[in-house]
Design a protein around this motif. Structure first.
Motif, short mmCIF file in Angstrom:
data_model
loop_
_atom_site.label_atom_id
_atom_site.label_comp_id
_atom_site.label_asym_id
_atom_site.label_seq_id
_atom_site.Cartn_x
_atom_site.Cartn_y
_atom_site.Cartn_z
N SER A 99 0.83 -1.21 0.00
CA SER A 99 0.00 0.00 0.00
C SER A 99 0.86 1.26 0.00
N ALA A 100 1.85 1.31 0.88
CA ALA A 100 2.70 2.50 0.96
C ALA A 100 3.45 2.74 -0.34
N ALA A 101 3.84 1.66 -1.02
CA ALA A 101 4.57 1.81 -2.28
C ALA A 101 3.74 2.54 -3.32
N ASP A 106 2.93 7.39 -6.60
CA ASP A 106 1.89 8.17 -7.28
C ASP A 106 1.43 9.29 -6.36
N PRO A 107 2.06 10.47 -6.44
CA PRO A 107 1.71 11.56 -5.52
C PRO A 107 0.30 12.10 -5.69
N ASN A 108 -0.35 11.78 -6.80
CA ASN A 108 -1.72 12.25 -7.02
C ASN A 108 -2.77 11.27 -6.50
N GLY A 190 -9.03 13.44 -5.00
CA GLY A 190 -8.04 12.80 -5.85
C GLY A 190 -8.42 11.36 -6.14
N HIS A 191 -7.60 10.68 -6.95
CA HIS A 191 -7.98 9.34 -7.38
C HIS A 191 -7.50 8.27 -6.42
N PHE A 192 -8.12 7.08 -6.55
CA PHE A 192 -7.79 5.91 -5.77
C PHE A 192 -6.99 4.94 -6.64
#
Length: 306
Positions: A99-101, A106-108, A190-192
């Motif tokens: 998850s963290a990766a 992807d900063p957005n 923002g996006h998932f």
């Protein structure tokens, strides 16, 4: 400061909290802190937590419900990302790392979720593991307004700044729907992204009577969604109510099989609430007043449903 804050709300979870915590300690990802929010437990939860010493940060408060407990736990933590775990769920060892990766790369992306395996109270996989997101990895807000997006908090990790902008979980919800409403709110920022692996073991509990007791908050969810999104949420509201009807029918059928017609009647009254023009809903309800028939007699008439 740890990069990921793991927040575990617990209420009378002495029997399960150790299993949840051990799944956190078994993570391959180590840049994390663990905050356990004891939401007014009256069992031995506090004693169990004390046994973990400084491996966790234990915080207690008077009972406020799931939304209030998660919010308080998040406030007591400091990581850039926040991951939630319910006290009767477990994570697979790669849950935090995978998850963290995604958020790192992807900063957005504001929120990432993994797949979940539903298990019964004995830890056995449940039948009919239907896809929760129907193959859509990164839903648009429009798609999330078409039907309920059934991703539970144990599955997702969210950026702290986005969690704060959303105001956390809406504390008008105490036991239900706070996650559905939060996900809609978060998607506005923002996006998932999705990690397709089944990295959560999600415990299931008996539906009755909790599912019936949650009906008031389900009505609140519908009102808030309608107020916030207007006509664009018509599909979500329709499918959410259809889902509730399915749950109520299932409970009624199970209760009738257990010889509990009065309890089944309560569930079927809610079906009538959702489907006031359905003759079948009224027939099911009226059958709860009839003397119980044996399964053999019911099968001979072809009428075995509640």
């Amino acid at each position: 400061m740890a990069k990921v804050s793991v927040v575990i709300p617990v209420y009378n979870g002495a029997a399960t909290i150790s299993r949840a915590l051990e799944s956190v300690f078994a993570q391959s990802y180590s840049d994390s802190e663990v905050v356990v929010l004891d939401d007014g437990s009256t069992d031995d939860t506090a004693s169990v937590l004390a046994g973990y010493g400084d491996r966790i940060r234990a915080v207690s408060q008077p009972n406020r419900g799931l939304a209030g407990a998660r919010n308080a736990g998040a406030r007591a933590s400091g990581g850039e990302y926040v991951a939630f775990l319910d006290a009767d769920d477990e994570w697979m060892p790669e849950k935090l790392a995978r998850s963290a990766a995604v958020l790192d790369q992807d900063p957005n992306c504001v929120l990432v979720y993994t797949g979940a395996l539903r298990v019964d109270q004995n830890g056995r996989p449940m039948p009919n593991q239907d896809s929760q997101t129907q193959g859509v990895d990164s839903p648009t807000l429009a798609q999330m307004l078409e039907r309920p997006w059934n991703v539970v908090p144990s599955q997702f990790m969210v950026r702290r700044e986005v969690f704060a902008r959303c105001g956390g979980f809406d504390e008008r919800f105490v036991t239900s729907c706070e996650d559905l409403y939060f996900l809609l709110n978060a998607r506005e920022h923002g996006h998932f992204r999705s990690v397709p692996e089944l990295l959560v073991r999600k415990s299931t509990r008996p539906l009755y009577p909790k599912a019936l007791e949650r009906e008031q908050e389900c009505e609140l969810f519908v009102r808030l969604v309608r107020s916030r999104y207007g006509a664009s949420a018509a599909g979500l509201i329709r499918e959410f109510r259809r889902m509730r009807v399915k749950v109520m029918r299932h409970m009624a059928r199970t209760l009738m099989e257990e010889g509990r017609p009065k309890d089944a009647r309560r569930c079927l009254a809610r079906v009538i609430h959702y489907q006031p023009a359905s003759p079948k809903a009224y027939r099911r309800y009226l059958k709860t007043f009839l003397p119980a028939r044996s399964p053999l007699a019911a099968s001979r008439t072809g009428d075995g449903e509640a």
